[in-house]
Design a protein around this motif. Structure first.
Motif, PDB file in Angstrom:
ATOM      1  N   GLN A  55       0.810  -1.199   0.000  1.00  0.00           N
ATOM      2  CA  GLN A  55       0.000   0.000   0.000  1.00  0.00           C
ATOM      3  C   GLN A  55       0.852   1.261   0.000  1.00  0.00           C
ATOM      4  O   GLN A  55       1.892   1.316   0.636  1.00  0.00           O
ATOM      5  CB  GLN A  55      -0.920   0.002   1.210  1.00  0.00           C
ATOM      6  N   GLY A  56       0.397   2.259  -0.740  1.00  0.00           N
ATOM      7  CA  GLY A  56       1.051   3.557  -0.745  1.00  0.00           C
ATOM      8  C   GLY A  56       2.306   3.618  -1.591  1.00  0.00           C
ATOM      9  O   GLY A  56       3.033   4.593  -1.562  1.00  0.00           O
ATOM     10  N   LYS A  57       2.585   2.554  -2.353  1.00  0.00           N
ATOM     11  CA  LYS A  57       3.781   2.558  -3.196  1.00  0.00           C
ATOM     12  C   LYS A  57       3.356   2.539  -4.652  1.00  0.00           C
ATOM     13  O   LYS A  57       2.648   1.639  -5.081  1.00  0.00           O
ATOM     14  CB  LYS A  57       4.661   1.348  -2.889  1.00  0.00           C
ATOM     15  N   PRO A  58       3.784   3.523  -5.436  1.00  0.00           N
ATOM     16  CA  PRO A  58       3.411   3.553  -6.838  1.00  0.00           C
ATOM     17  C   PRO A  58       4.074   2.413  -7.609  1.00  0.00           C
ATOM     18  O   PRO A  58       5.038   1.817  -7.150  1.00  0.00           O
ATOM     19  CB  PRO A  58       3.926   4.913  -7.317  1.00  0.00           C
ATOM     20  N   ALA A  59       3.534   2.109  -8.769  1.00  0.00           N
ATOM     21  CA  ALA A  59       4.095   1.063  -9.630  1.00  0.00           C
ATOM     22  C   ALA A  59       5.510   1.434 -10.038  1.00  0.00           C
ATOM     23  O   ALA A  59       5.848   2.611 -10.162  1.00  0.00           O
ATOM     24  CB  ALA A  59       3.217   0.907 -10.875  1.00  0.00           C
ATOM     25  N   PRO A  60       6.375   0.429 -10.275  1.00  0.00           N
ATOM     26  CA  PRO A  60       7.760   0.711 -10.619  1.00  0.00           C
ATOM     27  C   PRO A  60       7.930   1.643 -11.813  1.00  0.00           C
ATOM     28  O   PRO A  60       8.798   2.493 -11.811  1.00  0.00           O
ATOM     29  CB  PRO A  60       8.331  -0.675 -10.935  1.00  0.00           C
ATOM     30  N   ALA A  61       7.088   1.500 -12.831  1.00  0.00           N
ATOM     31  CA  ALA A  61       7.237   2.339 -14.024  1.00  0.00           C
ATOM     32  C   ALA A  61       7.057   3.820 -13.700  1.00  0.00           C
ATOM     33  O   ALA A  61       7.561   4.671 -14.406  1.00  0.00           O
ATOM     34  CB  ALA A  61       6.233   1.907 -15.079  1.00  0.00           C
ATOM     35  N   GLN A  62       6.350   4.125 -12.635  1.00  0.00           N
ATOM     36  CA  GLN A  62       6.092   5.507 -12.282  1.00  0.00           C
ATOM     37  C   GLN A  62       7.169   6.080 -11.357  1.00  0.00           C
ATOM     38  O   GLN A  62       7.169   7.256 -11.092  1.00  0.00           O
ATOM     39  CB  GLN A  62       4.731   5.623 -11.597  1.00  0.00           C
ATOM     40  N   THR A  63       8.047   5.271 -10.839  1.00  0.00           N
ATOM     41  CA  THR A  63       8.979   5.730  -9.817  1.00  0.00           C
ATOM     42  C   THR A  63      10.445   5.579 -10.195  1.00  0.00           C
ATOM     43  O   THR A  63      11.297   6.004  -9.434  1.00  0.00           O
ATOM     44  CB  THR A  63       8.771   4.942  -8.517  1.00  0.00           C
ATOM     45  N   GLY A  64      10.766   4.939 -11.300  1.00  0.00           N
ATOM     46  CA  GLY A  64      12.151   4.678 -11.632  1.00  0.00           C
ATOM     47  C   GLY A  64      12.679   3.427 -10.962  1.00  0.00           C
ATOM     48  O   GLY A  64      13.874   3.176 -10.958  1.00  0.00           O
ATOM     49  N   TYR A  65      11.808   2.638 -10.371  1.00  0.00           N
ATOM     50  CA  TYR A  65      12.200   1.376  -9.753  1.00  0.00           C
ATOM     51  C   TYR A  65      12.135   0.258 -10.787  1.00  0.00           C
ATOM     52  O   TYR A  65      11.323   0.293 -11.703  1.00  0.00           O
ATOM     53  CB  TYR A  65      11.273   1.038  -8.580  1.00  0.00           C
TER      54      TYR A  65
END
Length: 125
Positions: A13-23
């Motif tokens: 919860q509260g963590k954006p998808a990797p594509a949106q964060t550079g992860y």
């Protein structure tokens, strides 16, 4: 050898998808055949995701396998895989995994020998 276990997706919860964060998503394989194997694996997962650059996405069940390819007479391994997202570059993630192995007294004296902890980067990206 048992088939690879399925990962059980745990919502983060509260963590954006990797594509949106550079992860980047990565899969790490963990194994232990010396000492308190279950405890070592649990602590290693916590140590691996103790950095803000590594976020836990999913955890497999723990399964037991015979030691293959190394010296005869080794204890059975307990193994698991985890799925993470990370902002670490591939070599930095590998170094982090090795530092967690070292924290759990991993020694490299015998090729494919018994070990307290083995962490492999199986998939990156």
């Amino acid at each position: 050898m048992s088939p690879a276990p399925a990962l059980h997706e745990k919502p983060v919860q509260g963590k954006p998808a990797p594509a949106q964060t550079g992860y980047t998503r990565a899969v790490l394989a963990l194994g232990s055949n010396l000492g308190a194997r279950n405890e070592t694996l649990s602590e290693a997962v916590a140590d691996l995701v103790d950095r803000p650059e590594v976020r836990l996405l999913a955890v497999s069940p723990i399964f037991q396998t015979k030691a293959v390819g190394g010296p005869a007479g080794q204890p059975d391994f307990l193994n698991m895989v985890i799925s993470v997202e990370t902002s670490l570059a591939p070599l930095d993630l590998l170094r982090h995994c090795q530092s967690v192995e070292n924290k759990h007294h991993r020694v490299r004296e015998v090729h494919w020998g018994p070990r307290t902890l083995d962490v492999d980067v199986v998939v990156y990206g």
